[in-house]
Design a protein around this motif. Structure first.
Motif, PDB file in Angstrom:
ATOM      1  N   TYR A  41      -5.525 -11.522  -4.817  1.00 35.20           N
ATOM      2  CA  TYR A  41      -4.752 -12.274  -5.065  1.00 35.20           C
ATOM      3  C   TYR A  41      -3.550 -12.846  -4.618  1.00 35.20           C
ATOM      4  CZ  TYR A  41      -0.619 -12.525  -8.513  1.00 35.20           C
ATOM      5  OH  TYR A  41       0.877 -12.511  -8.887  1.00 35.20           O
ATOM      6  N   ILE A  42      -3.106 -13.045  -3.831  1.00 39.28           N
ATOM      7  CA  ILE A  42      -2.189 -13.616  -2.790  1.00 39.28           C
ATOM      8  C   ILE A  42      -2.728 -14.887  -2.471  1.00 39.28           C
ATOM      9  CG2 ILE A  42      -0.972 -13.849  -0.708  1.00 39.28           C
ATOM     10  CD1 ILE A  42       0.667 -11.813  -3.267  1.00 39.28           C
ATOM     11  N   CYS A  43      -4.257 -14.907  -1.842  1.00 39.75           N
ATOM     12  CA  CYS A  43      -4.807 -15.667  -1.057  1.00 39.75           C
ATOM     13  C   CYS A  43      -5.323 -16.696  -2.131  1.00 39.75           C
ATOM     14  CB  CYS A  43      -6.092 -15.207  -0.699  1.00 39.75           C
ATOM     15  SG  CYS A  43      -5.976 -14.444   1.242  1.00 39.75           S
ATOM     16  N   SER A  44      -5.636 -16.525  -3.479  1.00 38.76           N
ATOM     17  CA  SER A  44      -6.375 -17.285  -4.737  1.00 38.76           C
ATOM     18  C   SER A  44      -4.917 -17.776  -4.565  1.00 38.76           C
ATOM     19  CB  SER A  44      -7.229 -15.953  -5.631  1.00 38.76           C
ATOM     20  OG  SER A  44      -6.264 -15.245  -5.793  1.00 38.76           O
ATOM     21  N   SER A  45      -3.769 -17.763  -4.956  1.00 38.32           N
ATOM     22  CA  SER A  45      -2.890 -18.192  -5.502  1.00 38.32           C
ATOM     23  C   SER A  45      -2.316 -19.047  -4.451  1.00 38.32           C
ATOM     24  CB  SER A  45      -1.952 -17.026  -5.820  1.00 38.32           C
ATOM     25  OG  SER A  45      -2.080 -15.968  -6.914  1.00 38.32           O
ATOM     26  N   MET A  91      -2.351  -6.764 -10.674  1.00 33.62           N
ATOM     27  CA  MET A  91      -1.702  -6.555  -9.024  1.00 33.62           C
ATOM     28  C   MET A  91      -0.164  -7.558  -8.998  1.00 33.62           C
ATOM     29  SD  MET A  91      -3.232  -5.265  -6.768  1.00 33.62           S
ATOM     30  CE  MET A  91      -3.392  -3.894  -7.490  1.00 33.62           C
ATOM     31  N   GLU A  92      -0.282  -8.630 -10.090  1.00 27.20           N
ATOM     32  CA  GLU A  92       0.890  -9.787 -10.551  1.00 27.20           C
ATOM     33  C   GLU A  92       1.935  -8.480 -11.109  1.00 27.20           C
ATOM     34  OE1 GLU A  92       2.285 -13.506 -12.680  1.00 27.20           O
ATOM     35  OE2 GLU A  92       0.454 -12.044 -13.379  1.00 27.20           O
ATOM     36  N   GLU A  93       1.614  -7.560 -12.074  1.00 27.48           N
ATOM     37  CA  GLU A  93       2.638  -6.146 -12.225  1.00 27.48           C
ATOM     38  C   GLU A  93       3.113  -5.384 -11.457  1.00 27.48           C
ATOM     39  OE1 GLU A  93       0.708  -4.383 -15.149  1.00 27.48           O
ATOM     40  OE2 GLU A  93       0.232  -5.619 -16.834  1.00 27.48           O
ATOM     41  N   LYS A  94       2.546  -5.164 -10.729  1.00 22.85           N
ATOM     42  CA  LYS A  94       2.286  -4.189  -9.323  1.00 22.85           C
ATOM     43  C   LYS A  94       3.912  -4.778  -8.868  1.00 22.85           C
ATOM     44  CE  LYS A  94       0.793  -0.522 -10.142  1.00 22.85           C
ATOM     45  NZ  LYS A  94       1.080   1.311 -10.372  1.00 22.85           N
ATOM     46  N   VAL A  95       3.593  -6.049  -8.053  1.00 22.79           N
ATOM     47  CA  VAL A  95       3.914  -6.952  -7.374  1.00 22.79           C
ATOM     48  C   VAL A  95       5.612  -6.852  -7.886  1.00 22.79           C
ATOM     49  CG1 VAL A  95       4.520  -9.097  -6.058  1.00 22.79           C
ATOM     50  CG2 VAL A  95       2.493  -8.029  -5.710  1.00 22.79           C
ATOM     51  N   THR A  96       5.424  -7.432  -8.779  1.00 19.18           N
ATOM     52  CA  THR A  96       6.851  -7.337  -9.346  1.00 19.18           C
ATOM     53  C   THR A  96       7.669  -6.285  -9.444  1.00 19.18           C
ATOM     54  OG1 THR A  96       5.700  -9.771 -11.500  1.00 19.18           O
ATOM     55  CG2 THR A  96       8.095  -8.431 -11.965  1.00 19.18           C
ATOM     56  N   ALA A  97       6.885  -5.250 -10.041  1.00 21.94           N
ATOM     57  CA  ALA A  97       7.897  -3.738 -10.023  1.00 21.94           C
ATOM     58  C   ALA A  97       8.411  -2.994  -8.921  1.00 21.94           C
ATOM     59  CB  ALA A  97       6.866  -3.292 -10.644  1.00 21.94           C
ATOM     60  N   PHE A  98       7.557  -3.346  -7.256  1.00 21.85           N
ATOM     61  CA  PHE A  98       8.223  -3.416  -6.131  1.00 21.85           C
ATOM     62  C   PHE A  98       8.679  -4.067  -5.742  1.00 21.85           C
ATOM     63  CE2 PHE A  98       3.147  -1.548  -5.556  1.00 21.85           C
ATOM     64  CZ  PHE A  98       3.551  -0.705  -5.985  1.00 21.85           C
ATOM     65  N   GLN A  99       8.866  -4.933  -6.156  1.00 23.24           N
ATOM     66  CA  GLN A  99      10.574  -6.008  -5.783  1.00 23.24           C
ATOM     67  C   GLN A  99      11.683  -5.730  -6.233  1.00 23.24           C
ATOM     68  OE1 GLN A  99       8.145 -10.057  -5.928  1.00 23.24           O
ATOM     69  NE2 GLN A  99       7.613 -10.180  -3.992  1.00 23.24           N
ATOM     70  N   VAL A 110       1.175  -1.082   0.027  1.00 25.13           N
ATOM     71  CA  VAL A 110      -0.289   0.546   0.453  1.00 25.13           C
ATOM     72  C   VAL A 110       0.594   1.088  -0.119  1.00 25.13           C
ATOM     73  CG1 VAL A 110      -1.194   1.542   1.530  1.00 25.13           C
ATOM     74  CG2 VAL A 110      -1.776  -0.747   1.638  1.00 25.13           C
ATOM     75  N   LYS A 111       2.122   1.276   0.377  1.00 21.69           N
ATOM     76  CA  LYS A 111       2.923   2.712   0.511  1.00 21.69           C
ATOM     77  C   LYS A 111       2.813   2.938  -0.766  1.00 21.69           C
ATOM     78  CE  LYS A 111       4.813   2.240   5.459  1.00 21.69           C
ATOM     79  NZ  LYS A 111       3.740   1.796   5.654  1.00 21.69           N
ATOM     80  N   GLY A 112       3.679   1.426  -1.358  1.00 17.89           N
ATOM     81  CA  GLY A 112       3.897   1.274  -2.917  1.00 17.89           C
ATOM     82  C   GLY A 112       3.303   2.365  -4.016  1.00 17.89           C
ATOM     83  N   PHE A 139      -8.316 -16.383  12.706  1.00 21.29           N
ATOM     84  CA  PHE A 139      -8.000 -14.842  12.462  1.00 21.29           C
ATOM     85  C   PHE A 139      -6.403 -14.683  12.274  1.00 21.29           C
ATOM     86  CE2 PHE A 139     -11.101 -14.467  16.042  1.00 21.29           C
ATOM     87  CZ  PHE A 139     -12.145 -13.955  15.793  1.00 21.29           C
ATOM     88  N   GLU A 140      -6.325 -13.302  11.137  1.00 23.42           N
ATOM     89  CA  GLU A 140      -5.166 -12.962  10.682  1.00 23.42           C
ATOM     90  C   GLU A 140      -4.238 -14.376  10.175  1.00 23.42           C
ATOM     91  OE1 GLU A 140      -4.557  -9.888  10.507  1.00 23.42           O
ATOM     92  OE2 GLU A 140      -6.003  -9.676  12.071  1.00 23.42           O
ATOM     93  N   ALA A 141      -4.619 -15.441  10.309  1.00 17.55           N
ATOM     94  CA  ALA A 141      -4.545 -15.964   8.608  1.00 17.55           C
ATOM     95  C   ALA A 141      -3.497 -16.015   7.645  1.00 17.55           C
ATOM     96  CB  ALA A 141      -6.018 -16.822   7.567  1.00 17.55           C
ATOM     97  N   CYS A 142      -2.290 -16.061   7.510  1.00 17.37           N
ATOM     98  CA  CYS A 142      -1.108 -15.986   6.419  1.00 17.37           C
ATOM     99  C   CYS A 142      -0.951 -16.437   5.394  1.00 17.37           C
ATOM    100  CB  CYS A 142       0.316 -15.906   7.363  1.00 17.37           C
ATOM    101  SG  CYS A 142       0.128 -15.056   9.439  1.00 17.37           S
ATOM    102  N   PHE A 143      -0.553 -15.957   4.408  1.00 15.14           N
ATOM    103  CA  PHE A 143      -0.396 -16.367   3.186  1.00 15.14           C
ATOM    104  C   PHE A 143       0.723 -15.596   2.020  1.00 15.14           C
ATOM    105  CE2 PHE A 143      -4.327 -17.801   3.724  1.00 15.14           C
ATOM    106  CZ  PHE A 143      -5.265 -18.460   3.624  1.00 15.14           C
ATOM    107  N   ILE A 144       2.011 -16.369   1.600  1.00 18.65           N
ATOM    108  CA  ILE A 144       2.695 -15.949   1.364  1.00 18.65           C
ATOM    109  C   ILE A 144       2.626 -17.121  -0.203  1.00 18.65           C
ATOM    110  CG2 ILE A 144       5.083 -16.029   1.040  1.00 18.65           C
ATOM    111  CD1 ILE A 144       5.707 -16.005   4.233  1.00 18.65           C
ATOM    112  N   SER A 145       2.983 -15.752  -1.475  1.00 22.06           N
ATOM    113  CA  SER A 145       2.223 -16.560  -2.939  1.00 22.06           C
ATOM    114  C   SER A 145       3.622 -14.992  -3.349  1.00 22.06           C
ATOM    115  CB  SER A 145       1.746 -16.336  -2.982  1.00 22.06           C
ATOM    116  OG  SER A 145       1.286 -17.033  -4.424  1.00 22.06           O
ATOM    117  N   GLY A 146       4.767 -15.734  -4.167  1.00 21.93           N
ATOM    118  CA  GLY A 146       5.993 -14.507  -4.678  1.00 21.93           C
ATOM    119  C   GLY A 146       6.286 -13.612  -3.452  1.00 21.93           C
ATOM    120  N   LYS A 147       6.410 -14.088  -3.121  1.00 22.32           N
ATOM    121  CA  LYS A 147       7.329 -13.645  -1.576  1.00 22.32           C
ATOM    122  C   LYS A 147       7.006 -12.202  -1.132  1.00 22.32           C
ATOM    123  CE  LYS A 147      12.295 -14.909  -4.029  1.00 22.32           C
ATOM    124  NZ  LYS A 147      12.707 -14.300  -4.170  1.00 22.32           N
TER     125      LYS A 147
END
Length: 229
Positions: free
Chosen positions: A149-153, A188-196, A23-25, A102-110
């Motif tokens: 995007y992350i949860c569905s992935s 979202m996929e494009e933004k994640v790649t660009a931000f990383q 969100v900051k990005g 509560f606060e289920a955690c998911f990591i996809s695409g780092k």
């Protein structure tokens, strides 16, 4: 009651982006960069901002109180939630045919997201993101689009995604945003790649101060940017 998970057997997972840094990005790419590379230059939040945070947590807590029983991931893992949360969530979902987390955690695409309330019923999932606001703001769409995007992935299962707003009368209004969020996945996929990629750069992006310093949130690096402009 849900069966306990043997945490010692879980594998840590690591990430480069989170929901809050994403969100900051979206607000300003320089904000994202400085948050990573110049954290000591942040200006502490003022009293009014801290009070809004507290009110938001209280509103979220009241909504969560409607769900019982539930697995509270931060309460179980403590300070290890950011490294072990995704593995722990996966273990709970694999073990339980029906569960609320509560606060289920998911990591996809780092990229890490933590969902306020996740309800699993068989192969279907319903997620609720709680915002103490009477209006559906554009920044909320950024936030939820990344989460979807992350949860569905990560889940690869039917997923319904709702935002929970304040109805202005000590209650809630729940809006199903699934279709809107689905349409944003490619962006979202494009933004994640660009931000990383941005976070790997040797210098901060050359962005002049402007309206983005205040919207949608007051940037924590305004004083720093003023000194270094």
């Amino acid at each position: 009651m849900y069966a306990p998970i043997e945490i010692r057997y879980l594998t840590p997972q690591f990430y480069q982006l989170s929901k809050s840094t994403f969100v900051k990005g979206m607000q300003c790419q320089k904000y994202l960069y400085l948050n990573k590379h110049k954290p000591k230059e942040r200006t502490p939040h003022d009293a009014a901002t801290l009070e809004r945070f507290r009110e938001g947590r209280d509103f979220e807590y009241l909504f969560k109180s409607r769900f019982s029983p539930a697995v509270d991931v931060p309460a179980v893992l403590g300070n290890d939630v950011y490294t072990m949360g995704a593995s722990y969530t996966s273990a709970v979902l694999e073990q339980e045919p029906a569960v609320t987390i509560f606060e289920a955690c998911f990591i996809s695409g780092k990229t890490l997201v933590m969902t306020d309330v996740l309800v699993k019923e068989g192969d279907a999932y319903t997620i609720y993101e709680v915002k103490n606001s009477e209006q559906l703001k554009p920044v909320f769409i950024w936030d939820l689009s990344l989460q979807y995007y992350i949860c569905s992935s990560a889940l690869q299962s039917p997923l319904t995604f709702n935002i929970v707003l304040n109805d202005g009368q000590d209650g809630y209004k729940i809006i199903d945003l699934t279709e809107t969020l689905q349409a944003n996945c490619a962006a979202m996929e494009e933004k994640v790649t660009a931000f990383q990629q941005l976070l790997k750069e040797s210098d901060a992006p050359a962005i002049h101060m402007g309206p983005q310093c205040e919207q949608p949130y007051a940037c924590e690096f305004k004083a720093y940017c003023s000194r270094t402009a």
